[in-house]
Design an enzyme around this catalytic site. Structure first.
Site, short mmCIF file in Angstrom:
data_model
loop_
_atom_site.label_atom_id
_atom_site.label_comp_id
_atom_site.label_asym_id
_atom_site.label_seq_id
_atom_site.Cartn_x
_atom_site.Cartn_y
_atom_site.Cartn_z
N ASN A 141 27.05 -34.96 -34.32
CA ASN A 141 27.91 -35.84 -33.53
C ASN A 141 29.31 -35.96 -34.13
OD1 ASN A 141 25.59 -36.17 -32.08
ND2 ASN A 141 25.33 -38.35 -32.50
N THR A 183 67.70 -33.65 -0.92
CA THR A 183 66.70 -34.71 -0.84
C THR A 183 65.95 -34.48 0.47
OG1 THR A 183 68.13 -36.29 0.35
CG2 THR A 183 68.19 -36.35 -2.07
N HIS A 184 64.67 -34.75 0.47
CA HIS A 184 63.82 -34.50 1.65
C HIS A 184 63.90 -33.04 2.09
CE1 HIS A 184 63.49 -38.90 2.16
NE2 HIS A 184 64.77 -38.91 1.90
N LYS A 206 56.77 -6.28 1.92
CA LYS A 206 56.60 -7.58 1.28
C LYS A 206 56.84 -7.53 -0.23
CE LYS A 206 55.48 -10.94 2.76
NZ LYS A 206 54.09 -11.41 2.92
N ASN A 253 56.07 -10.57 -2.87
CA ASN A 253 55.55 -11.94 -2.92
C ASN A 253 55.71 -12.55 -4.31
OD1 ASN A 253 54.62 -11.60 -0.24
ND2 ASN A 253 52.74 -10.64 -0.98
N GLU A 305 53.24 -18.72 -7.37
CA GLU A 305 52.16 -19.27 -6.55
C GLU A 305 50.91 -19.53 -7.39
OE1 GLU A 305 51.73 -16.57 -3.29
OE2 GLU A 305 53.62 -17.17 -2.35
N LYS A 335 34.17 -29.74 -23.53
CA LYS A 335 34.74 -28.55 -24.14
C LYS A 335 35.29 -27.55 -23.13
CE LYS A 335 31.52 -29.29 -27.85
NZ LYS A 335 31.06 -30.50 -27.13
#
Length: 457
Positions: free
Chosen positions: A110, A155-156, A283, A285, A290, A325
């Site tokens: 322990n 902003t936004h 493409k 990417n 991501e 763990k």
């Protein structure tokens, strides 16, 4: 195979329970820390006369030989011994004989596992701190190169006011500095050593916990044996730091994903950190970004795993705590890998400065500066705000910008407006006028960079 703890048991553990109970499949990563802690423990046992110096020498030599074998991939761990602690003890007994059985005197698994995990966490904090310092350096260098790169601030996700790319990057430096401070705080909060807490109630042997703590680089031993074995705050706090750090990376990656789209075209990822499509040949990417964004949720899950596991555990140790763990390893390793990918990704990022500047010409980013100009001429801010809103509406109707209005037309709106209006609403002037501490003007950004260059955590 008889368990090292099997004296009280008359029958073998079932195979399915043995597999379910075993943690060697993941806690083998603690072998170095387990051996480091065991060596310190054995030295203390010898110094306090609990075992002889000769016995301690044999045990330490055996541990070092086992560590070398593991480093070279010569050891095959077994679930029969459940975890890394019992595996190493069994290997030690096999290597040096009966004296190896004395290694576990005055300790329990322990307090042993609590120590091992804290040693792992401490080294992880040091490694992550080093990576963060490198990350900060990369961002600051990039900011220095882009002090005069003007771009829209949002902003936004709507164009709001012009800033510099350097100002944007230095915002992420501040996030990384807080990440670093959070890790430094972890080291000061969790600088106690649990070994010597025993299973829950310490030990009757005359151990010297201060000696072991000093040997292992801790400030002091833990002051309560119940807490010493059941504390996992250090796991939760480190996973919390990992979660916040990943969130910061994810926010940057989200912007880079947007910026690399054809709709924005502010940046282009290097080929080394992009992927293509199996179907669409055109493409490119931003998969590195991501993946960092996606793995952030994974680290949140690691934190929630440990919080949920700990929320209702009675004192002291419970087998539930074995679940700490994998979560800690995953959270630490994920943030580590994310930083290691983010660093070269940012260093190789192509900034499309002309597109950034061009984007500031639309969206009335200088509207606030027009309002501030009118306030400085004598209008109240609310009256100025209303008037500029009306001017903007008229410009939208006519399809023009604020800088396209003639002086006569401006005066028709308000006779306080003079020839200096165009100097005040030029995009570059809008950025430079923001001289308040922490603002985007060139001087303020340079001051910020100099501050970070001289900052020592």
């Amino acid at each position: 195979m008889k368990k090292l703890w099997g004296g009280r048991f008359q029958s073998e553990t079932s195979n399915i329970m043995e597999d379910f109970n075993s943690s060697i499949g993941f806690d083998w990563k603690l072998y170095h820390y387990d051996i480091e802690g065991s060596k310190a423990h054995v030295k203390m046992l010898a110094e306090t006369g609990i075992i002889s110096r000769e016995e301690a020498g044999l045990i330490i030599g055996g541990l070092e030989a086992i560590e070398a074998d593991i480093d070279q991939g010569l050891v095959e761990f077994t679930s029969k011994h459940e975890d890394i602690h019992m595996n190493i003890e069994a290997l030690l007994i096999e290597k040096i004989g009966q004296v190896g059985k004395k290694i576990h005197t005055a300790r329990s698994r322990n307090d042993q596992v609590a120590l091992d995990l804290k040693l792992y966490a401490r080294q992880s904090v040091d490694k992550l701190s080093g990576l963060l310092k490198e990350w900060i350096d990369i961002l600051v260098n990039m900011a220095e190169e882009n002090i005069d790169t003007i771009m829209p601030g949002y902003t936004h996700l709507q164009r709001a006011q012009p800033i510099s790319l350097a100002h944007f990057l230095m915002a992420h430096v501040e996030m990384a500095r807080r990440d670093l401070l959070r890790l430094e705080s972890w080291k000061s909060i969790h600088n106690t050593m649990p070994l010597g807490s025993g299973a829950l109630a310490g030990t009757s042997f005359p151990i010297d916990r201060h000696m072991t703590a000093k040997d292992l680089g801790f400030e002091m031993p833990s002051m309560n044996s119940l807490d010493g074995v059941s504390d996992r705050d250090f796991v939760i706090d480190l996973l919390g730091a990992c979660s916040v750090g990943m969130m910061h990376l994810s926010r940057l990656c989200e912007e880079l994903i947007i910026w690399s789209s054809q709709e924005f075209a502010f940046v282009e990822m290097d080929d080394a950190y992009s992927t293509g499509s199996s179907m669409m040949p055109q493409k490119k990417n931003p998969d590195a970004c991501e993946l960092i964004r996606g793995k952030t949720g994974r680290v949140y899950g690691d934190l929630l795993t440990v919080l949920s596991m700990m929320k209702a555990l009675p004192l002291a140790y419970n087998k539930d705590m074995q679940e700490d763990k994998e979560a800690l390893f995953d959270g630490v390793e994920t943030w580590t890998k994310a930083l290691m990918v983010a660093k070269p990704m940012m260093k190789t990022l192509k900034v499309k400065k002309d597109n950034m500047l061009r984007a500031t010409r639309q969206g009335f980013l200088n509207a606030t500066d027009l309002a501030d100009y009118l306030v400085k001429k004598g209008l109240t801010f609310r009256d100025s705000h209303r008037l500029v809103g009306e001017i903007v509406f008229d410009c939208i109707e006519k399809g023009i910008g604020l800088e396209d209005i003639s002086l006569d037309d401006y005066k028709a709106y308000c006779d306080l407006i003079g020839e200096d209006i165009f100097d005040n609403i030029a995009i570059e002037a809008c950025v430079e006028s923001r001289q308040s501490l922490g603002g985007p003007s060139r001087d303020q950004v340079v001051n910020h960079i100099e501050f970070v260059r001289g900052w020592n955590v």
